[in-house]
Design a protein around this motif. Structure first.
Motif, PDB file in Angstrom:
ATOM      1  N   HIS A   1       0.849  -1.198   0.000  1.00 40.83           N
ATOM      2  CA  HIS A   1       0.000   0.000   0.000  1.00 40.83           C
ATOM      3  C   HIS A   1       0.887   1.251   0.000  1.00 40.83           C
ATOM      4  O   HIS A   1       0.871   2.042   0.935  1.00 40.83           O
ATOM      5  CB  HIS A   1      -0.944  -0.042   1.199  1.00 40.83           C
ATOM      6  CG  HIS A   1      -1.857  -1.230   1.175  1.00 40.83           C
ATOM      7  ND1 HIS A   1      -3.109  -1.206   0.602  1.00 40.83           N
ATOM      8  CD2 HIS A   1      -1.664  -2.511   1.592  1.00 40.83           C
ATOM      9  CE1 HIS A   1      -3.668  -2.402   0.693  1.00 40.83           C
ATOM     10  NE2 HIS A   1      -2.808  -3.209   1.287  1.00 40.83           N
TER      11      HIS A   1
ATOM     12  N   TRP B   1     -12.828   2.966   1.482  1.00 44.64           N
ATOM     13  CA  TRP B   1     -11.904   3.420   0.441  1.00 44.64           C
ATOM     14  C   TRP B   1     -12.536   3.117  -0.909  1.00 44.64           C
ATOM     15  O   TRP B   1     -12.392   2.017  -1.443  1.00 44.64           O
ATOM     16  CB  TRP B   1     -10.539   2.746   0.577  1.00 44.64           C
ATOM     17  CG  TRP B   1      -9.872   3.097   1.872  1.00 44.64           C
ATOM     18  CD1 TRP B   1      -9.399   4.317   2.265  1.00 44.64           C
ATOM     19  CD2 TRP B   1      -9.621   2.214   2.966  1.00 44.64           C
ATOM     20  NE1 TRP B   1      -8.878   4.254   3.521  1.00 44.64           N
ATOM     21  CE2 TRP B   1      -8.986   2.978   3.984  1.00 44.64           C
ATOM     22  CE3 TRP B   1      -9.849   0.857   3.182  1.00 44.64           C
ATOM     23  CZ2 TRP B   1      -8.601   2.432   5.199  1.00 44.64           C
ATOM     24  CZ3 TRP B   1      -9.469   0.299   4.393  1.00 44.64           C
ATOM     25  CH2 TRP B   1      -8.855   1.077   5.377  1.00 44.64           C
TER      26      TRP B   1
ATOM     27  N   PRO C   1      -3.797  -0.878  -3.618  1.00 44.19           N
ATOM     28  CA  PRO C   1      -4.702  -0.106  -2.756  1.00 44.19           C
ATOM     29  C   PRO C   1      -6.005  -0.854  -2.507  1.00 44.19           C
ATOM     30  O   PRO C   1      -6.500  -1.575  -3.370  1.00 44.19           O
ATOM     31  CB  PRO C   1      -4.951   1.175  -3.564  1.00 44.19           C
ATOM     32  CG  PRO C   1      -3.826   1.248  -4.537  1.00 44.19           C
ATOM     33  CD  PRO C   1      -3.448  -0.156  -4.850  1.00 44.19           C
ATOM     34  N   HIS C   2      -6.545  -0.657  -1.310  1.00 45.71           N
ATOM     35  CA  HIS C   2      -7.833  -1.267  -0.980  1.00 45.71           C
ATOM     36  C   HIS C   2      -8.951  -0.710  -1.862  1.00 45.71           C
ATOM     37  O   HIS C   2      -8.980   0.489  -2.153  1.00 45.71           O
ATOM     38  CB  HIS C   2      -8.210  -0.961   0.467  1.00 45.71           C
ATOM     39  CG  HIS C   2      -7.362  -1.623   1.484  1.00 45.71           C
ATOM     40  ND1 HIS C   2      -7.443  -2.964   1.771  1.00 45.71           N
ATOM     41  CD2 HIS C   2      -6.403  -1.119   2.309  1.00 45.71           C
ATOM     42  CE1 HIS C   2      -6.576  -3.265   2.728  1.00 45.71           C
ATOM     43  NE2 HIS C   2      -5.927  -2.166   3.067  1.00 45.71           N
TER      44      HIS C   2
ATOM     45  N   ASN D   1     -12.034   3.330  -3.938  1.00 51.03           N
ATOM     46  CA  ASN D   1     -11.119   3.434  -5.072  1.00 51.03           C
ATOM     47  C   ASN D   1     -11.724   2.818  -6.325  1.00 51.03           C
ATOM     48  O   ASN D   1     -12.531   1.894  -6.253  1.00 51.03           O
ATOM     49  CB  ASN D   1      -9.785   2.751  -4.740  1.00 51.03           C
ATOM     50  CG  ASN D   1      -8.945   3.573  -3.780  1.00 51.03           C
ATOM     51  OD1 ASN D   1      -8.758   4.770  -3.998  1.00 51.03           O
ATOM     52  ND2 ASN D   1      -8.450   2.948  -2.726  1.00 51.03           N
TER      53      ASN D   1
ATOM     54  N   ASP E   1      -5.550   4.984   0.695  1.00 47.01           N
ATOM     55  CA  ASP E   1      -6.129   4.121   1.720  1.00 47.01           C
ATOM     56  C   ASP E   1      -5.379   4.315   3.028  1.00 47.01           C
ATOM     57  O   ASP E   1      -4.878   5.406   3.305  1.00 47.01           O
ATOM     58  CB  ASP E   1      -6.160   2.660   1.258  1.00 47.01           C
ATOM     59  CG  ASP E   1      -4.778   2.103   0.909  1.00 47.01           C
ATOM     60  OD1 ASP E   1      -3.762   2.748   1.240  1.00 47.01           O
ATOM     61  OD2 ASP E   1      -4.708   1.011   0.317  1.00 47.01           O
ATOM     62  N   ASP E   2      -5.257   3.252   3.827  1.00 49.40           N
ATOM     63  CA  ASP E   2      -4.574   3.341   5.115  1.00 49.40           C
ATOM     64  C   ASP E   2      -3.079   3.105   5.003  1.00 49.40           C
ATOM     65  O   ASP E   2      -2.405   2.897   6.019  1.00 49.40           O
ATOM     66  CB  ASP E   2      -5.188   2.352   6.113  1.00 49.40           C
ATOM     67  CG  ASP E   2      -5.158   0.913   5.621  1.00 49.40           C
ATOM     68  OD1 ASP E   2      -4.987   0.696   4.397  1.00 49.40           O
ATOM     69  OD2 ASP E   2      -5.326  -0.003   6.452  1.00 49.40           O
TER      70      ASP E   2
END
Length: 245
Positions: free
Chosen positions: A25, A66, A59-60, A68, A31-32
């Motif tokens: 990530h 999130w 990425p989530h 995305n 995201d986180d």
């Protein structure tokens, strides 16, 4: 006087030359994971120092958390490549997504092309609270559409901790398994390290991924392994290179 006990190896010392990471990530602001470009640079440089040759960041895509999209992830990837061109090129930075399997994922499968790791290979995860009600419907749909699901960090789903047959059922349903590298050090707890060791013992992992989000994860690579099945773990690391190279 030498100890009769072998010292467990340090995780970063076992990363093979040419390692290809399929779960991280490092794209900032999605995201986180990485929050800023500076974070992105630090994480990638650290991974490069460990010996990572290629980085597939994921990425989530998690509804209501999130949101995305394929287009948004690709846009951020291109932005990062333009901001740090030499560093991004040095690790062959690319992107897919880590999709949460829930009811909305079924609709997503019907309406859009999934951002895959490679060809039709897609990274999926579950909630840490409980598996989705329609888990096997989702997996069936994925497979019927020609996708190959790779389940991220199965060892971290505590609801399966005392039900090893659940892992066998997932494999039978068509899931490949991706081990989190830090799981073998006890980073997420000794119980998760134990489950990872059992899955390794039964040769159930197909790939490994760093799942790196931040500097604490980077620091975790300096920890010693807390598993017995080290040789099998090393074979899993090599699988990444063979399959995604």
């Amino acid at each position: 006087m030498f100890s009769i006990f072998k010292t467990k190896p340090i995780l970063k010392d076992l990363i093979p030359e040419g390692f290809i990471d399929i779960h991280s990530h490092v794209l900032h602001g999605l995201d986180d994971g990485a929050k800023t470009l500076r974070d992105t640079v630090y994480l990638i440089e650290s991974m490069k120092d460990f010996g990572f040759e290629k980085i597939m960041t994921t990425p989530h895509t998690t509804p209501l958390v999130w949101e995305n999209t394929k287009e948004g992830i690709i846009s951020k990837l291109e932005e990062v490549k333009s901001e740090i061109p030499e560093l991004a090129k040095s690790v062959s930075l690319n992107a897919a997504s880590e999709y949460l399997m829930d009811e909305s994922f079924l609709r997503r499968l019907e309406n859009e092309k999934i951002l895959a790791l490679k060809d039709n290979v897609v990274l999926v995860e579950m909630s840490y609270m409980n598996p989705p009600i329609h888990l096997y419907d989702i997996l069936f749909k994925l497979v019927s559409l020609g996708y190959q699901p790779v389940l991220a960090h199965p060892e971290r789903y505590n609801f399966y901790a005392n039900d090893f047959n659940a892992f066998k059922k997932l494999k039978k349903a068509g899931c490949l398994f991706q081990l989190n590298l830090l799981s073998v050090t006890g980073y997420y707890g000794s119980g998760i390290a134990h489950i990872a060791d059992e899955l390794l013992k039964n040769d159930m992992y197909d790939f490994a991924g760093s799942d790196i989000h931040h500097d604490n994860h980077i620091n975790g690579f300096s920890n010693k392994l807390k598993i017995k099945n080290v040789k099998t773990f090393e074979k899993v690391l090599e699988n990444n290179i063979k399959f995604f190279g």
